[in-house]
Design a protein around this motif. Structure first.
Motif, mmCIF file in Angstrom:
data_model
loop_
_atom_site.group_PDB
_atom_site.id
_atom_site.type_symbol
_atom_site.label_atom_id
_atom_site.label_comp_id
_atom_site.label_asym_id
_atom_site.label_seq_id
_atom_site.Cartn_x
_atom_site.Cartn_y
_atom_site.Cartn_z
ATOM 1 N N LEU A 56 0.823 -1.215 0.000
ATOM 2 C CA LEU A 56 0.000 0.000 0.000
ATOM 3 C C LEU A 56 0.852 1.258 0.000
ATOM 4 O O LEU A 56 0.599 2.198 -0.771
ATOM 5 N N TYR A 57 1.867 1.293 0.867
ATOM 6 C CA TYR A 57 2.681 2.510 0.958
ATOM 7 C C TYR A 57 3.525 2.691 -0.295
ATOM 8 O O TYR A 57 3.549 3.778 -0.891
ATOM 9 N N SER A 110 -8.618 -10.664 7.345
ATOM 10 C CA SER A 110 -10.073 -10.610 7.524
ATOM 11 C C SER A 110 -10.687 -9.704 6.469
ATOM 12 O O SER A 110 -9.973 -8.943 5.787
ATOM 13 N N LEU A 111 -11.995 -9.760 6.352
ATOM 14 C CA LEU A 111 -12.696 -8.874 5.427
ATOM 15 C C LEU A 111 -12.567 -7.421 5.875
ATOM 16 O O LEU A 111 -12.503 -6.511 5.044
ATOM 17 N N LEU A 112 -12.540 -7.206 7.187
ATOM 18 C CA LEU A 112 -12.361 -5.848 7.699
ATOM 19 C C LEU A 112 -10.985 -5.313 7.308
ATOM 20 O O LEU A 112 -10.855 -4.146 6.902
ATOM 21 N N SER A 113 -9.964 -6.154 7.421
ATOM 22 C CA SER A 113 -8.611 -5.743 7.001
ATOM 23 C C SER A 113 -8.599 -5.412 5.511
ATOM 24 O O SER A 113 -7.958 -4.451 5.082
ATOM 25 N N LEU A 114 -9.302 -6.224 4.722
ATOM 26 C CA LEU A 114 -9.417 -5.967 3.283
ATOM 27 C C LEU A 114 -10.048 -4.606 3.028
ATOM 28 O O LEU A 114 -9.555 -3.820 2.211
ATOM 29 N N LEU A 115 -11.124 -4.316 3.745
ATOM 30 C CA LEU A 115 -11.825 -3.033 3.566
ATOM 31 C C LEU A 115 -10.920 -1.868 3.938
ATOM 32 O O LEU A 115 -10.847 -0.865 3.210
ATOM 33 N N ILE A 116 -10.224 -1.981 5.072
ATOM 34 C CA ILE A 116 -9.338 -0.904 5.499
ATOM 35 C C ILE A 116 -8.226 -0.693 4.475
ATOM 36 O O ILE A 116 -7.898 0.447 4.119
ATOM 37 N N ALA A 117 -7.637 -1.792 3.991
ATOM 38 C CA ALA A 117 -6.557 -1.687 2.997
ATOM 39 C C ALA A 117 -7.061 -1.023 1.722
ATOM 40 O O ALA A 117 -6.364 -0.185 1.126
ATOM 41 N N PHE A 118 -8.260 -1.377 1.291
ATOM 42 C CA PHE A 118 -8.838 -0.763 0.088
ATOM 43 C C PHE A 118 -9.034 0.737 0.289
ATOM 44 O O PHE A 118 -8.736 1.539 -0.612
ATOM 45 N N LEU A 119 -9.514 1.124 1.466
ATOM 46 C CA LEU A 119 -9.719 2.544 1.751
ATOM 47 C C LEU A 119 -8.393 3.299 1.823
ATOM 48 O O LEU A 119 -8.298 4.452 1.376
ATOM 49 N N ALA A 121 -5.665 2.497 0.144
ATOM 50 C CA ALA A 121 -5.227 2.628 -1.246
ATOM 51 C C ALA A 121 -5.980 3.749 -1.950
ATOM 52 O O ALA A 121 -5.395 4.553 -2.691
ATOM 53 N N ALA A 122 -7.294 3.826 -1.707
ATOM 54 C CA ALA A 122 -8.107 4.870 -2.324
ATOM 55 C C ALA A 122 -7.686 6.248 -1.833
ATOM 56 O O ALA A 122 -7.584 7.208 -2.627
ATOM 57 N N CYS A 123 -7.428 6.371 -0.531
ATOM 58 C CA CYS A 123 -6.984 7.651 0.026
ATOM 59 C C CYS A 123 -5.636 8.063 -0.557
ATOM 60 O O CYS A 123 -5.398 9.244 -0.824
ATOM 61 N N ALA A 124 -4.742 7.091 -0.742
ATOM 62 C CA ALA A 124 -3.420 7.394 -1.309
ATOM 63 C C ALA A 124 -3.548 7.915 -2.736
ATOM 64 O O ALA A 124 -2.910 8.912 -3.105
ATOM 65 N N LEU A 125 -4.379 7.259 -3.538
ATOM 66 C CA LEU A 125 -4.568 7.700 -4.922
ATOM 67 C C LEU A 125 -5.262 9.058 -4.982
ATOM 68 O O LEU A 125 -4.938 9.899 -5.830
ATOM 69 N N LEU A 126 -6.214 9.264 -4.080
ATOM 70 C CA LEU A 126 -6.898 10.558 -4.028
ATOM 71 C C LEU A 126 -5.913 11.669 -3.693
ATOM 72 O O LEU A 126 -5.950 12.753 -4.292
ATOM 73 N N TYR A 127 -5.013 11.396 -2.755
ATOM 74 C CA TYR A 127 -4.011 12.396 -2.396
ATOM 75 C C TYR A 127 -3.074 12.665 -3.565
ATOM 76 O O TYR A 127 -2.775 13.823 -3.889
#
Length: 297
Positions: A56-57, A110-119, A121-127
């Protein structure tokens, strides 16, 4: 070999190590760090989360250079893309692979970890594409990436996130402060922004002390870590405040970024005590050593 090194430079290896420290701090807040130290339990989970944050980073900072390619041709022609050592296509492909790797690795927890990782990644691209150009939203956007990364470490025990979610605000504030300072790296700094960053740093210190008091019976153990953090971040910051030229501003930014590991070590100590804090702190000399070979900003 030259092209390979150029693509490694795009990933900012020293910074990636600081992201691993975020995961370890979140792991401490989850309550599993003590078990991991005692008998190695949950090592596999920690490994998957470390791999997730690496993807992600690194993917986020690669796309930072992709979106900045045209500006860098003017302001930083020595960077891999404007110099021709890496192409826009190869850099974009590398960034995409890394982000996908990060999200899929988080899915192993977990699915929660997946969701957090996706968010994250989205925040990084948005920035990369938009946030960095916004005076107010930009620093917050960047801070959300690190706050999400910290929660990714906590997500190893999903139920705990609801109890300690607010700790994610600490890296949000810290990174927002660094981002405010970093806007003077090319043309010189803004003294008002640097003063604001100093106050934000101080507020973070108070927050960590309060956390240590709430979660750790020997809360005083966090004080040496905060003293070490002060030693590394404040001297270059005050030098930049006195003379906000680009070189000094860059040094203040570099100190802030690399000292994220000390911040995470202090945060980990607040939850688990000094020994685990020292384990996290071991990443600091590694990051500084790598930072001598590869650019941090």
């Amino acid at each position: 070999m030259k092209k390979l090194i150029a693509h490694v430079k795009l990933m900012r290896p020293a910074n990636v190590i600081t992201a691993i420290a975020d995961i370890m701090a979140g792991f401490a807040a989850s309550g599993l760090a003590i078990q991991w130290i005692d008998n190695g339990d949950h090592s596999e989970s920690l490994m998957w989360l470390a791999l997730a944050t690496i993807g992600l980073y690194a993917g986020g900072v690669v796309f930072n250079d992709v979106f900045d390619a045209e500006l860098d041709r003017i302001e930083r022609p020595e960077r891999p893309i404007p110099s021709g050592d890496a192409s826009l296509v190869s850099a974009s492909l590398l960034g995409a692979i890394l982000l996908i790797l990060g999200v899929l690795s988080a899915w192993m927890i977990s699915l929660l970890s997946l969701l957090i990782a996706f968010l994250v990644a989205a925040c990084a691209l948005l920035y990369d594409a938009w946030g960095k150009h916004q005076n107010i939203w930009g620093p917050i956007n960047m801070g959300m990436c690190r706050g999400g990364n910290l929660l990714l470490g906590v997500s190893v025990v999903p139920a705990v996130i609801g109890e300690v979610w607010y700790i994610s605000l600490i890296p949000v504030i810290y990174i927002a402060a660094i981002t405010m300072i970093s806007r003077g790296e090319v043309h010189g700094g803004n003294r008002q922004a640097i003063r604001g960053a100093a106050f934000m740093y101080g507020f973070i210190f108070i927050c960590i002390l309060l956390l240590a008091f709430l979660f750790n019976q020997v809360y005083w153990q966090v004080i040496p870590f905060l003293a070490l953090l002060s030693y590394f971040i404040f001297p270059p910051l005050f030098k930049a405040l006195r003379n906000p030229e680009p070189r000094l501003v860059g040094l203040a930014v570099k100190a802030g970024v690399l000292s994220l590991i000390i911040l995470d070590a202090a945060l980990a100590t607040a939850f688990t005590g000094w020994f685990y804090g020292l384990v996290v702190l071991l990443l600091f000399p590694i990051s500084r050593l790598v930072g001598k070979a590869f650019a941090v900003t």
